[in-house]
Scaffold this motif. Structure first.
Motif, PDB file in Angstrom:
ATOM      1  N   ASN A 114       0.814  -1.208   0.000  1.00 19.09           N
ATOM      2  CA  ASN A 114       0.000   0.000   0.000  1.00 19.09           C
ATOM      3  C   ASN A 114       0.853   1.266   0.000  1.00 19.09           C
ATOM      4  N   HIS A 115       0.818   1.986  -1.113  1.00 24.71           N
ATOM      5  CA  HIS A 115       1.507   3.271  -1.256  1.00 24.71           C
ATOM      6  C   HIS A 115       2.979   3.177  -0.855  1.00 24.71           C
ATOM      7  N   ILE A 116       3.623   2.160  -1.407  1.00 32.78           N
ATOM      8  CA  ILE A 116       5.037   1.925  -1.138  1.00 32.78           C
ATOM      9  C   ILE A 116       5.856   1.911  -2.430  1.00 32.78           C
ATOM     10  N   TYR A 117       5.242   1.512  -3.540  1.00 30.89           N
ATOM     11  CA  TYR A 117       6.024   1.200  -4.742  1.00 30.89           C
ATOM     12  C   TYR A 117       6.883   2.371  -5.212  1.00 30.89           C
ATOM     13  N   GLU A 118       6.403   3.605  -5.017  1.00 27.24           N
ATOM     14  CA  GLU A 118       7.159   4.758  -5.507  1.00 27.24           C
ATOM     15  C   GLU A 118       8.434   5.013  -4.705  1.00 27.24           C
ATOM     16  N   HIS A 119       8.547   4.379  -3.546  1.00 23.74           N
ATOM     17  CA  HIS A 119       9.710   4.589  -2.682  1.00 23.74           C
ATOM     18  C   HIS A 119      10.806   3.541  -2.885  1.00 23.74           C
ATOM     19  N   GLY A 143      -2.381  -0.562  -3.234  1.00 21.87           N
ATOM     20  CA  GLY A 143      -2.689   0.863  -3.231  1.00 21.87           C
ATOM     21  C   GLY A 143      -1.591   1.598  -3.985  1.00 21.87           C
ATOM     22  N   PHE A 144      -1.932   2.173  -5.143  1.00 21.00           N
ATOM     23  CA  PHE A 144      -0.930   2.752  -6.031  1.00 21.00           C
ATOM     24  C   PHE A 144      -1.223   4.225  -6.302  1.00 21.00           C
ATOM     25  N   GLY A 145      -0.222   5.079  -6.116  1.00 25.24           N
ATOM     26  CA  GLY A 145      -0.346   6.467  -6.536  1.00 25.24           C
ATOM     27  C   GLY A 145      -0.154   6.592  -8.036  1.00 25.24           C
TER      28      GLY A 145
END
Length: 267
Positions: A114-119, A143-145
């Motif tokens: 959840n909202h981790i992939y961009e990091h 969960g993707f931005g």
């Protein structure tokens, strides 16, 4: 291309203790509600769950409270230390990288990303590990931005995630938000490609249509809460967040009828 440097840890131990717990618990409740709807269950008893990027542990706590045997992993040592001190009696926390999950093949019924992939340095490697460690009938909460969101969520700067690396670095530095811009978002099409190996169901508009049921009142700005679903579908190119469920198998959503049923992503 992902950068070689590792992301900086964002918080001290003291700052973890002052996190906005109410907001974090709402996000965790949303994750559990979506998983329970897809699985057609009132709880997660008897299931094993993994939270990648567990940090302070609120999502792990929510999964464990719902009945799952839960593990949280993160490279963030202060965050994991805080989580162990707060929730260690209910779940397991390990300092580990999501691109090398310390678990055997097909270990988990549930994986949360959840909202981790961009990091992370290599989001594709993390997704490959999710596919490897999910059981055939397991599910991944994703969960993707969105790269094309108008306002970047971490630094609150318009169009930041649209920019190439060097202009983005100069932008955040000019506004004194950071020395450089590490995060790397992807477009919806590239996120679909990243999820290869999973059949993906879109819950984004399901949450918008039944925000109270899914603890998702944070998804839509209050001033837009009364708008029809068609309005939000029209905004898909720039919608800030996608909420998806992925499964290696053929499982379909099992939950009760909702205003906007989840749909299979085929494009």
């Amino acid at each position: 291309m992902p950068r070689d440097r590792e992301p900086q840890l964002a918080y001290s131990e003291l700052q973890y203790k002052t996190h906005d717990e109410e907001k974090r618990r709402q996000k965790a409740a949303k994750i559990v509600a979506v998983l329970q709807h897809f699985l057609g269950r009132d709880d997660l008893t008897g299931l094993s769950a993994l939270d990648i990027g567990a940090s302070t542990g609120y999502t792990v706590d929510a999964l464990a409270t719902a009945g799952a045997t839960t593990t949280g992993i993160d490279i963030d040592e202060p965050g994991i230390s805080f989580a162990r001190s707060r929730f260690g009696d209910k779940a397991t926390f390990t300092v580990a990288d999501g691109s090398a999950i310390p678990a055997a093949d097909q270990s988990f019924d549930i994986v949360v990303f959840n909202h981790i992939y961009e990091h992370v340095v290599d989001a594709d490697a993390v997704m490959a590990e999710i596919v490897r460690t999910l059981r055939p009938d397991g599910v991944a909460y994703l969960g993707f931005g969105n790269k094309w969101a108008v306002v970047e969520p971490h630094y609150r700067l318009p169009f930041l995630s649209w920019l190439p690396e060097k202009p983005a670095d100069r932008y955040v530095a000019a506004f004194k938000r950071a020395d450089s811009y590490y995060e790397r978002f992807r477009s919806r099409r590239k996120l679909i490609t990243m999820c290869r190996g999973l059949r993906v169901w879109d819950y984004t508009y399901t949450l918008i249509g039944d925000a109270e049921q899914f603890h998702a009142t944070d998804v839509v700005p209050r001033r837009l809460a009364g708008m029809p679903i068609g309005f939000f579908r029209a905004l898909r190119p720039v919608i800030p967040t996608f909420i998806w469920i992925g499964t290696p198998g053929t499982t379909q959503p099992q939950g009760p009828a909702v205003k906007c049923p989840p749909s299979a992503i085929t494009e």
